[in-house]
Design an enzyme around this catalytic site. Structure first.
Site, PDB file in Angstrom:
ATOM      1  N   GLN B 245     -30.788-126.303  64.199  1.00 30.59           N
ATOM      2  CA  GLN B 245     -31.794-127.158  63.573  1.00 30.59           C
ATOM      3  C   GLN B 245     -33.068-126.377  63.293  1.00 30.59           C
ATOM      4  O   GLN B 245     -33.993-126.901  62.682  1.00 30.59           O
ATOM      5  CB  GLN B 245     -32.125-128.349  64.489  1.00 30.59           C
ATOM      6  CG  GLN B 245     -31.000-129.356  64.578  1.00 30.59           C
ATOM      7  CD  GLN B 245     -31.336-130.530  65.484  1.00 30.59           C
ATOM      8  OE1 GLN B 245     -30.664-130.766  66.471  1.00 30.59           O
ATOM      9  NE2 GLN B 245     -32.384-131.292  65.151  1.00 30.59           N
ATOM     10  N   ARG B 392     -32.967-137.672  68.476  1.00 30.05           N
ATOM     11  CA  ARG B 392     -33.449-138.437  67.329  1.00 30.05           C
ATOM     12  C   ARG B 392     -34.796-139.084  67.614  1.00 30.05           C
ATOM     13  O   ARG B 392     -34.991-140.294  67.421  1.00 30.05           O
ATOM     14  CB  ARG B 392     -32.416-139.486  66.899  1.00 30.05           C
ATOM     15  CG  ARG B 392     -32.632-139.890  65.442  1.00 30.05           C
ATOM     16  CD  ARG B 392     -31.495-140.664  64.837  1.00 30.05           C
ATOM     17  NE  ARG B 392     -31.800-140.962  63.438  1.00 30.05           N
ATOM     18  CZ  ARG B 392     -30.944-141.434  62.554  1.00 30.05           C
ATOM     19  NH1 ARG B 392     -29.706-141.665  62.892  1.00 30.05           N
ATOM     20  NH2 ARG B 392     -31.315-141.670  61.315  1.00 30.05           N
ATOM     21  N   CYS B 393     -35.740-138.250  68.088  1.00 30.60           N
ATOM     22  CA  CYS B 393     -37.086-138.769  68.337  1.00 30.60           C
ATOM     23  C   CYS B 393     -38.020-137.610  68.537  1.00 30.60           C
ATOM     24  O   CYS B 393     -37.587-136.487  68.707  1.00 30.60           O
ATOM     25  CB  CYS B 393     -37.107-139.635  69.595  1.00 30.60           C
ATOM     26  SG  CYS B 393     -36.705-138.704  71.091  1.00 30.60           S
ATOM     27  N   GLU B 766     -36.386-141.323  62.665  1.00 33.16           N
ATOM     28  CA  GLU B 766     -36.131-141.583  64.079  1.00 33.16           C
ATOM     29  C   GLU B 766     -36.642-142.946  64.542  1.00 33.16           C
ATOM     30  O   GLU B 766     -36.313-143.389  65.639  1.00 33.16           O
ATOM     31  CB  GLU B 766     -36.751-140.452  64.896  1.00 33.16           C
ATOM     32  CG  GLU B 766     -36.206-139.121  64.400  1.00 33.16           C
ATOM     33  CD  GLU B 766     -36.802-137.915  65.081  1.00 33.16           C
ATOM     34  OE1 GLU B 766     -36.082-136.925  65.216  1.00 33.16           O
ATOM     35  OE2 GLU B 766     -37.970-137.943  65.474  1.00 33.16           O
TER      36      GLU B 766
END
Lengths: 295, 831
Positions: B245, B392-393, B766
């Site tokens: 990522q 996802r945050c 998110e």
């Protein structure tokens, strides 16, 4: 998937498969691969030889014949979902099929394969119990029929001989006044049952229960019959009270263990709930008319 | 952001566009795919036609395969490793152990939290499935066969499972190799003002307290982690195609760990099948594959199996939290306290980009104007896989949002107030922005009441409240529960002064090159794992230059060609790289003006840019206009002497502040009193992410995140038994929701632009994962709160909900509740 290496055999007739079973050293049969493939993938199964029966065209059938619903060893769960005679006449089968695994697996997995797998969390074993079904095994000495109550011995263990191939599962075609249903509780699509109950009722002309069958999923070491509950139902008229008593008897007959799917007490309670729900649907499909009990 | 940090909002040089930038809901309107248009995703053609190129699709000549030998024990000393039986297999090329890596200085690697993790275990195994040895073979089956033949002798030690147990006095010490480490304590952290908070609690009319666990989750991307490492001894260059990522940050780390100079390291992140924070850390498998390639001078592929991914790579959450609120009797919240026990696993390997050890957790005052706040946290080592990634945050925002949104519900029940009304009484007012919170955050913009009102209307809230009451009064089989979450997120790290990875400040970058024929290539420092960057970023350029979106290609993920960036996570791509893209486009537009002046034979100061038409024209003479395509030709074929030829610009963007997207979610559930099953009756999600670039992509992001929120609330949990065996380590036991478990979502939006972002946008990907779990739990609790239930732990499996019903004496005795008459095809007669 990184399975250990094995020898792959592709017979095209039942006779050929049986002679391979006899001649090879501890072979494993591959039909849909629903359970075998994950076991190969985890290398929990390490067979030297695999007999892949998918090329045996004569085992691909699913139809009513001679008073039975006959399910060949290559009939997939998806075939059960998509067959008109099942949707019309076999409520428990029609209920159970779409609750098994997910669509991809239902396109591969077979009814007969799950009988041979004898996983106590399998759904078809309970359905066959409720219908007083039987299976056909073919070995070197010919064919024999095994009633479902004599098939399951232990988890993943059946009364099949090592050199026998399970070729068919069948249940008697429904009679006038018969209805069946399957209820299953699971955490998500693709998950095994926390508990499941198949029920079948036959009502006589007078509206009394002439015959009852109840099979239970995931609450004992094998798919199990709730015999006391069945006996309690027979000869009686369907009613809320009667079904409540049957639900309690089924729960008493169950023997669940606590695991990641839920605690034992909860599962036993759910057998009661699911039994009553399945009996309710079965009675309705048998031609009884539901009337809500005033509270 | 700690309270002492500098929180003033300095406008950046490029904050304001000459025409004020795109306005809410009113963008270029040229129909060529600018802001606000539902442009079909450019990347989907290759995915849908099977032409995606993932790491495991990459095949190189002479490529070898790596399989990792993993420990069956959670805590054990390695006595001996014998690879001779593996080496005896024909197709096995090498067996690597820590000793082999020591020769090259690669036996350990730094984590993102400056801890040191074994690449291959040198002495002591610290979690089940930890990397012990590696087998390199000519195909993946042979590698696995070889791994089975490696014989490892273990001296098994008592494992320490659970943070509370880990901090007991007599607990075995997991990290005894560290200097001064004689227990399993990692760090304590405090935030806010303890004294002021205590004072507020002492004076409060009412206080409430609730303990809640945010269970250990795994991001579980569909593509597991993997790489193909290829050392080229001809060029002395290491190329690694990997599931990353953050390719640039990983290049720097790779260089630092390996000693290969950074300009001789190339990281390529090809198509990536989901990241969700799981692909931010470096894992031992990458290092082993690279080391093997270096030693063997052949390409080496390593790709995890599913269970390896779940059992060993970065988990998320695992926070045991106790929250407290102090309030007046009419529900005005005066103070919030939280105490956390955090399980970090065997190494401190949280993917934590802020300068604070618990990241952005101190956003726990949420959407509310709260006078005083205090948080304390203790982190512990346990014999479990390392992690604590931002699934996802933004790091630890999810836990903070869960805490405050659950506590508000607890308080509402205590005061017998409507949960919507109590939120309304405490929201930060829309005219109070920019707003500084009690823990020092500087919120950019918000209008929380507007989003809540919209959600209430969409949910038909009053109707369901009545229906809920009716069912309670009629003792119905199924109860109704209504859950609300009015969350605020903090996303878009940097600013660099507050956020870094291994010291590198968290700016991001864009490099825009317009070709002579009028089309363009945009290279960005962020990377996509499914977010739709190839479309969204092209739309920003289309908006800013009046180009057709089809004429812009977006490249990302290759460190040899893209400008340096910090990667994609924490909803930072649009807030940071999206800003860089807009600024780069505006630089190009500035230069385009001088070329336009040359082409139109007018003075440069008379050239105007018209966002509506996407053209440049002479002031007062709109018919004398020119498009960016014509200007591009001029830039290369007829450039004015005053300018360099060409038409390109680069921008590195360090945001002045984070952005604060928000929303209100309302979840209505039916709870079955016989089975404990929960059905979603209605699921409303109103999001506000400022100006919207591609509403369709936003909607897709919201749907995906809500599905993950449902997984979190209802079924996901990485579980361990007392011996440290992972019991939730595959998809048969770690349950993910499928389409069948996902209800219909009603999505809506409000638009409150970010005042400091060049195009007024905030991150959004998110929000749904962060915002939905408390709404779902609040709904299930709400179905039972009339009988005193104040909390149900996640995951809320049927048996867990049934237990809660049972404790509240809400279960129903199983009952058929119907009688039957036999149908003789006539009127049913009474029996």
């Amino acid at each position: 998937m990184k399975a250990a290496s094995f020898e792959h055999h592709e017979p095209t007739t039942v006779e050929e498969a049986v002679s391979l079973l006899e001649s090879l050293d501890e072979p494993t049969i591959l039909a849909g691969g629903q359970s075998l493939v994950p076991m190969l993938r985890f290398r929990l199964a390490r067979p030297d030889t695999v007999i892949d029966i998918n090329g045996i065209d004569s085992l691909e059938y699913l139809h009513e014949e001679d008073g039975y619903l006959r399910i060949g060893a290559l009939a997939r769960h998806a075939d059960v979902e998509d067959t008109d005679v099942i949707a019309d006449r076999y409520g428990s089968f029609a209920d159970a099929a779409p609750l098994i695994a997910d669509p991809q697996i239902r396109n591969q997995g077979t009814v007969v394969g799950s009988m041979a797998q004898a996983d106590p969390k399998g759904d078809w074993g309970s359905v066959l119990i409720a219908h007083d079904g039987e299976v056909t095994a073919r070995g070197p000495d010919g064919e024999r029929t095994i009633p479902v109550d004599e098939l399951f011995l232990l988890p993943y263990d059946t009364s099949l001989m090592d050199d026998e191939l399970l070729t068919e599962a069948r249940v008697p075609a429904p009679v006038e006044g018969e209805g069946s249903a399957y209820h299953k509780l699971k955490r998500k699509t693709g998950d095994y049952a926390m508990a499941g109950v198949a029920a079948r009722l036959v009502l006589d002309d007078d509206g009394r229960i002439e015959d009852a069958g109840i099979g239970m999923t995931a609450v004992d070491i094998t798919n199990a019959r709730a015999a006391d509950a069945e006996a309690h139902l027979e000869g009686e008229r369907p009613s809320a009270d009667l079904f409540e008593e049957a639900g309690e008897l089924a729960a008493e007959a169950s023997n669940p263990e606590s695991d990641e799917h839920g605690d034992a007490g909860y599962k036993e309670r759910m057998v009661d709930v699911l039994t009553q729900r399945a009996l309710g649907d079965a009675a309705e499909r048998a031609g009884a008319v539901k009337r809500r009990v005033p509270q | 952001m700690s309270s002492e940090s500098d929180n003033t909002t300095e406008p950046t040089e490029y904050q304001h566009d000459d025409d004020g930038g795109p306005q809410p809901e009113k963008h270029c309107g040229h129909g060529r795919g600018g802001m606000g248009e539902e442009v079909t995703r450019k990347e989907d053609k290759r995915f849908i036609t099977g032409r995606g190129n993932y790491v495991d699709d990459i095949k190189k000549p002479r490529m070898l395969h790596c399989e990792i030998v993993r420990s069956p024990h959670a805590h054990a000393r390695i006595e001996d490793i014998d690879g001779s039986r593996a080496m005896a297999l024909d197709d096995v090329v090498a067996v690597l152990t820590a000793d082999d890596l020591l020769e090259h200085g690669l036996a350990t690697m730094p984590t993102l939290m400056d801890d040191t993790q074994d690449v291959l275990v040198n002495d002591k195994v610290k979690f089940q499935s930890q990397e012990v040895a590696a087998v390199i073979a000519t195909d993946r089956y042979a590698a696995k066969d070889g791994a089975e033949k490696v014989e490892v002798e273990y001296d098994v030690l008592d494992p320490v499972i659970g943070a509370e147990e880990a901090l007991e006095d007599d607990a075995p010490v997991i990290r005894e190799e560290l200097d001064d480490q004689d227990d399993n304590h990692i760090f304590d952290w405090e935030t806010g003002d303890a004294e002021a908070t205590d004072a507020v609690f002492d004076a409060a009319d009412v206080t409430v307290e609730e303990q809640m666990e945010y269970q250990r989750l795994h991001p579980a991307p569909i593509e597991t982690c993997g790489c193909v490492a290829d050392w080229d001894p001809g060029d002395d260059k290491m190329t690694v195609h990997m599931t990353s990522q953050a390719p640039h940050a990983h290049r720097t780390l790779f260089s630092q760990v390996s000693g290969i100079p950074e300009h001789k390291v190339r990281i390529v992140s090809p198509d990536v099948g989901g990241g969700f924070g799981n692909k931010v850390p470096i894992y031992p498998g990458y290092v082993v594959a690279a080391a093997a390639s270096y030693v063997l001078e052949r390409p080496v592929k390593w790709v995890e199996e599913r269970s390896e991914n779940i059992q060993t790579t970065g988990f998320a959450r695992d926070y045991d939290m106790t929250g407290e609120l102090a309030a007046t009797e009419n529900g005005e919240i005066k103070g919030v306290k939280v105490d956390v026990l955090a399980d970090h696993g065997a190494y401190n390997a949280a993917a934590q980009p802020s300068k604070f050890p618990a990241g952005f957790f101190n956003i726990f005052t949420g959407s509310y104007d709260i006078e005083a706040a205090h948080g304390s946290l203790t982190a512990a080592y346990t014999n479990t896989a390392p992690g604590g990634v931002a699934y996802r945050c933004s790091f630890r925002v999810t836990e903070a949002v869960y805490l405050i949104e659950r506590m508000v519900k607890v308080l509402a029940d205590e005061l017998d107030l409507d949960p919507a009304e109590i939120r309304r009484r405490n929201f930060i007012p829309s005219d109070a922005f920019p707003y500084e919170s009690a823990t020092g955050w500087n919120y950019d913009s918000g209008d929380y009441e507007k989003a809540l009102d919209k959600a209430l209307e969409m949910a038909d809230y009053d109707h369901y409240r009545e229906e809920q009451q009716r069912r309670i009064e009629e003792d119905a089989d199924k109860l109704i529960g209504i859950g609300i979450s009015s969350f605020t997120e903090v996303v878009g790290a940097g600013p660099g002064k507050q956020c870094d990875i291994a010291g590198i400040e968290m700016f991001d970058s864009a490099d825009l090159r317009v070709n002579p024929t009028g089309n363009a290539v945009l290279r960005v420092g962020v990377q996509t794992q499914g977010q739709g960057h190839e479309t969204t970023f092209a739309q920003i350029i289309a908006e800013e230059l009046g180009m057709d979106v089809d004429n812009i290609v977006v490249e990302h993920g290759d460190t040899d060609t893209e400008p340096y960036g910090l990667g994609t996570y924490g909803s930072r791509s649009t807030p940071v790289a999206g800003a860089a893209a807009a600024v780069a486009a505006r630089k190009v537009r500035d230069k385009a003006k001088s070329i336009a002046a040359n082409e139109l034979e007018a003075a440069e100061e008379d050239i105007e840019w018209d966002r509506e038409s996407g053209e440049f024209h002479v002031a007062g003479a709109p018919e004398r206009s020119i498009t960016i395509t014509e200007i591009a030709a001029g830039a290369y074929m007829n450039h004015p002497g005053s300018e360099e030829p060409g038409l390109e610009a680069t921008n590195y963007y360090d945001p002045p502040e984070m952005t604060y997207p928000f929303g209100s979610y309302i979840v209505i559930v039916e709870v079955d009193r016989e089975t404990g099953e929960v059905d979603f009756e209605k699921f409303v999600a109103v999001d506000d992410c400022g100006n919207r670039i591609n509403p369709m992509i936003i909607e897709g992001q919201i749907h995906g995140g809500l599905a993950q929120g449902i997984g979190t609330a209802m079924m996901e949990h990485v579980t361990y038994d007392d011996n440290g065996n992972v019991t939730g380590g595959d998809f048969m036991n770690y349950l993910l929701p499928t389409a069948k478990e996902i209800p219909n979502f009603d999505t809506g939006h409000t638009v409150t632009p970010s005042p400091h972002h060049p195009i007024g946008a905030k991150g959004v990907g998110e929000s749904p994962t962060v915002g939905s779990p408390p709404a779902i739990v609040n709904a299930v609790v709400d179905a039972m709160s009339h009988s005193g239930v104040s909390h149900v732990e996640m995951p809320m499996t049927p048996d867990a909900v049934w237990e809660a019903l049972d404790e509240a004496e809400l279960t129903l005795e199983p009952s058929a509740n119907v009688d039957f008459a036999f149908d003789t095809s006539e009127e049913p007669a009474d029996d």
